[in-house]
Design an enzyme around this catalytic site. Structure first.
Site, short mmCIF file in Angstrom:
data_model
loop_
_atom_site.label_atom_id
_atom_site.label_comp_id
_atom_site.label_asym_id
_atom_site.label_seq_id
_atom_site.Cartn_x
_atom_site.Cartn_y
_atom_site.Cartn_z
N ARG A 151 0.83 -1.21 0.00
CA ARG A 151 0.00 0.00 0.00
C ARG A 151 0.86 1.26 0.00
NH1 ARG A 151 -3.09 3.15 3.49
NH2 ARG A 151 -2.08 2.21 5.29
N LYS A 152 2.16 1.11 -0.21
CA LYS A 152 3.06 2.27 -0.28
C LYS A 152 2.98 2.89 -1.67
CE LYS A 152 6.23 0.38 3.19
NZ LYS A 152 7.60 -0.13 3.45
N THR A 153 1.83 3.47 -1.95
CA THR A 153 1.57 4.05 -3.26
C THR A 153 1.48 5.57 -3.15
OG1 THR A 153 -0.78 3.65 -2.86
CG2 THR A 153 0.38 2.02 -4.19
#
Length: 314
Positions: A151-153
């Site tokens: 989820r490191k977007t």
């Protein structure tokens, strides 16, 4: 150079059909951001009908087709693709650029969409390319588990980045905080224990959401499984620690069930994460690991070089 993409199974559907009803309004906001007031360049070129070629100039995987289509559609232009989404873009010394698409429309509209489209496709294609390389390497090493993103977007650009992962053949992982219940160290410390955190999550998540727990030790993993977790993440373990912990957890399950899905116990999925890259992941791949998640397939990856050139007047 990795093996040809044909080594991977073909997608079972069109990824564009995954896009939510709201996605086209995102495109509108991108165009508004890029031209918030007067279009001075558009004044120069006017509205004469022109044809432009979209060139691929560096190695990669073509991804982001529906976004580019919509960018130009909102500007009254059409796109004719010469490569399918997911296809290799492979320039050579003899052919340093590949004809990817032809875009037609009023000159000023082509230029209004140019940079927005190129930036979107360059980033999406870069993620697809890196994702495919990591997946191919895992398969070449004989590991058949799941390669997943994280989820490191980028805020506001998540849809495109997750889409690129899918085109590259990997699992995009949870889309957002509502997609799965992931209990990390801060959740556990705030609640008091893994058991309490899992029980609290299960009280509201219902049957449809999996409970995913980040664990720092084998003891924590066992506690999470006993509490009812569906997935445990061995976070920042050493490669040897991963092998030992994953094997121990599988052995626990075998002892309880005799290796049969008899309802006495379920096998919790084992995920590993933490600093894993294309270069070092081999050490962490083992048969008892189900999922390898890494932000290296979408954070800091190189973009693919594309350009859009209007055909010169003769």
């Amino acid at each position: 150079m990795p093996s040809a993409p044909s080594a991977l199974p073909a997608p079972l559907g069109t990824y564009a059909h995954l896009l939510p009803p709201s996605w086209k309004t995102v495109i509108t906001s991108w165009l508004a951001e890029d031209t918030p007031s007067f279009d001075y360049g558009g004044f120069v070129v006017g509205e004469g009908e022109e044809e432009a070629t979209l060139w691929g100039k560096s190695e990669g995987v073509l991804a982001g087709v529906p976004f580019v289509d919509e960018i130009f559609a909102q500007l009254g232009c059409t796109v004719e693709w010469h490569l399918a989404e997911g296809a290799d873009v492979e320039p050579t010394k003899e052919m340093p650029k590949i004809k990817v698409a032809t875009v037609r429309g009023p000159a000023r509209c082509l230029l209004l969409g140019e940079r927005v489209a190129l930036n979107t496709m360059a980033r999406c294609s870069g993620i697809a390319w890196k994702s495919r390389k990591v997946l191919l390497k895992a398969r070449q090493l004989g590991w058949n588990g799941i390669i997943a993103g994280t989820r490191k977007t980028t805020p506001g650009f998540r849809l495109v980045e997750k889409y690129g992962m899918l085109v590259g053949g990997v699992d995009p992982h949870r889309y957002d905080l509502s997609s799965m219940v992931m209990l990390k160290d801060n959740h556990v410390w705030s609640k008091g224990s893994i058991t309490e955190a899992v029980h609290a999550a299960k009280s509201t998540a219902g049957f449809a959401l999996r409970i995913h727990v980040e664990c720092q030790s084998l003891a924590e993993a066992r506690e999470a499984i006993a509490a009812g977790a569906d997935i445990i993440m061995l976070d920042n373990f050493t490669p040897q620690g991963i092998r030992e912990a994953a094997a121990a957890l599988k052995e626990d399950w075998v002892k309880q069930t005799g290796g049969q899905e008899n309802g006495a116990a379920k096998r919790c999925l084992v995920e590993v994460s933490g600093g894993l890259t294309e270069e070092n992941m081999e050490e962490s791949l083992c048969p008892d690991v189900d999922i390898l998640s890494t932000s290296a397939i979408h954070q800091g990856v190189s973009t693919i070089d594309f350009s859009l050139k209007i055909q010169p007047r003769r």
